[in-house]
Scaffold this active site. Structure first.
Site, PDB file in Angstrom:
ATOM      1  N   CYS A  64      16.696  -6.536 -25.267  1.00  0.00           N
ATOM      2  CA  CYS A  64      16.202  -7.461 -26.289  1.00  0.00           C
ATOM      3  C   CYS A  64      17.158  -7.538 -27.484  1.00  0.00           C
ATOM      4  O   CYS A  64      18.187  -8.196 -27.413  1.00  0.00           O
ATOM      5  CB  CYS A  64      14.781  -7.100 -26.705  1.00  0.00           C
ATOM      6  SG  CYS A  64      13.947  -8.414 -27.644  1.00  0.00           S
TER       7      CYS A  64
ATOM      8  N   HIS B  25      11.712  -6.759 -22.043  1.00  0.00           N
ATOM      9  CA  HIS B  25      11.418  -5.366 -22.387  1.00  0.00           C
ATOM     10  C   HIS B  25      10.905  -4.623 -21.155  1.00  0.00           C
ATOM     11  O   HIS B  25       9.676  -4.521 -20.955  1.00  0.00           O
ATOM     12  CB  HIS B  25      10.355  -5.305 -23.486  1.00  0.00           C
ATOM     13  CG  HIS B  25      10.870  -5.556 -24.860  1.00  0.00           C
ATOM     14  ND1 HIS B  25      11.525  -4.603 -25.609  1.00  0.00           N
ATOM     15  CD2 HIS B  25      10.836  -6.678 -25.625  1.00  0.00           C
ATOM     16  CE1 HIS B  25      11.853  -5.108 -26.786  1.00  0.00           C
ATOM     17  NE2 HIS B  25      11.457  -6.368 -26.816  1.00  0.00           N
TER      18      HIS B  25
ATOM     19  N   GLU C 129      10.731  -1.595 -20.729  1.00  0.00           N
ATOM     20  CA  GLU C 129      10.066  -0.357 -21.153  1.00  0.00           C
ATOM     21  C   GLU C 129       8.637  -0.593 -21.644  1.00  0.00           C
ATOM     22  O   GLU C 129       7.871   0.360 -21.793  1.00  0.00           O
ATOM     23  CB  GLU C 129      10.890   0.344 -22.243  1.00  0.00           C
ATOM     24  CG  GLU C 129      10.754  -0.210 -23.649  1.00  0.00           C
ATOM     25  CD  GLU C 129      11.526  -1.496 -23.909  1.00  0.00           C
ATOM     26  OE1 GLU C 129      11.724  -1.819 -25.100  1.00  0.00           O
ATOM     27  OE2 GLU C 129      11.924  -2.194 -22.953  1.00  0.00           O
TER      28      GLU C 129
END
Length: 238
Positions: free
Chosen positions: A96, A185, A187
Site C-alpha cells: 500500500c 493489504h 496482512e
C-alpha cells in the site's frame, strides 16, 4: 530468513486490543507459509533504520494513514532508504503506502484517485506471471484501504505491471528481481477491514461503505500472496 519490517504507522489505538499492530499482522501473514521467518521491526516514523542494509535479508513495509506526498521528513528519509535498496538490488516488498513510495522513489507519480476510496475486497486481474508467482492464479483478491494511487510509472526504470483492474490499473508491480509491491493489504483480515470501514463512515460515502462491507463475502488470496512473497524473497538473482 530475516525480514526487516519498516513500520510506517500504527493501528488505531481503539482497535489494537482486538487486532494488534501492523508488525504482528505481517508476522501472522507469513506464519502459515514460512514459520521459520524471523522479523526485526524498524519504526521509520521515529527514524529507526538498520545499521547496514545487510542486517536483514529483505525488507517489507506496513501501510500508513499518511500519503507519500504529505511532505513529512520521515517519509523523505524512507524514500531515500528505498532508493538505497534499489541501488544495491536488495529484496523489498511494498504494501500500500510502501507500494506507492517505491514508485515515487523510482521517479513515478502518486496522487489521490478521482475514483474515490478503495475499500473492502478488490478483484484484480493477473496480467503477467513471474516465475515465483506459484501457484499461478488469474485473479488476486485482497483487502484494500486507500485513496492515493500510482498514476504514472517511472519513465527511466523498467516496471512490470503484474496485476491491475479498471479501478486500480497499477495494482501489483515489480522492478527487476529485487522490488515487488502491491496496492492491497494482504496482512489485513476481514474483521479488521470491517471495523476500519465502520470507523470511517464520517469520511467515506455511505454507498461505498456498504459496497465495501458486502465485498467481504469474497474469498481472500492473502495466503497466496504470502507464498508469492516468500518465493520472491528466495528466488534466484540475489
Amino acid at each position: 530468513m530475516k525480514i526487516g519490517i519498516l513500520q510506517c504507522d500504527h493501528v488505531r489505538e481503539e482497535l489494537q486490543p482486538r487486532f494488534g499492530d501492523y508488525p504482528q499482522m505481517i508476522a501472522d501473514l507469513f506464519a502459515g507459509v514460512a514459520p521459520d521467518c524471523r522479523f526485526r521491526v524498524f519504526r521509520v516514523q521515529a527514524f529507526e533504520y538498520p545499521d547496514s542494509l545487510d542486517e536483514c535479508d529483505a525488507y517489507i513495509t506496513t501501510g500508513s494513514r499518511h500519503g507519500v506526498n504529505d511532505g513529512h521528513t520521515w517519509i523523505q528519509r524512507l524514500e531515500d532508504f528505498i532508493h538505497q535498496l534499489h541501488q544495491v538490488k536488495k529484496r523489498y516488498v511494498g504494501i500500500c503506502f510502501g507500494h506507492q513510495l517505491m514508485i515515487k522513489a523510482l521517479g513515478g507519480e502518486v496522487r489521490k484517485s478521482d475514483k474515490g476510496w478503495g475499500i473492502g475486497v478488490t478483484v484484480n486481474q493477473v496480467l503477467h506471471t513471474r516465475s515465483w508467482m506459484q501457484p499461478a492464479q488469474p485473479v488476486l483478491n485482497l483487502i484494500a484501504s486507500h485513496q492515493d494511487q500510482v498514476v504514472s510509472l517511472p519513465p527511466t526504470v523498467d516496471i512490470d505491471v503484474l496485476a491491475g483492474s479498471s479501478f486500480c490499473p497499477y495494482y501489483m508491480l515489480a522492478c527487476g528481481d529485487h522490488f515487488f509491491s502491491v496496492q492491497g493489504h494482504p496482512e489485513f483480515i476481514k474483521a479488521y477491514s470491517n471495523a476500519l470501514m465502520e470507523i470511517r463512515r464520517a469520511i467515506i460515502p455511505a454507498e461505498r461503505i456498504e459496497q465495501g462491507i458486502a465485498s467481504l463475502q469474497k474469498t481472500l488470496d492473502d495466503q497466496l500472496f504470502a507464498r508469492w512473497a516468500v518465493n520472491f524473497f528466495n528466488a534466484p538473482g540475489r
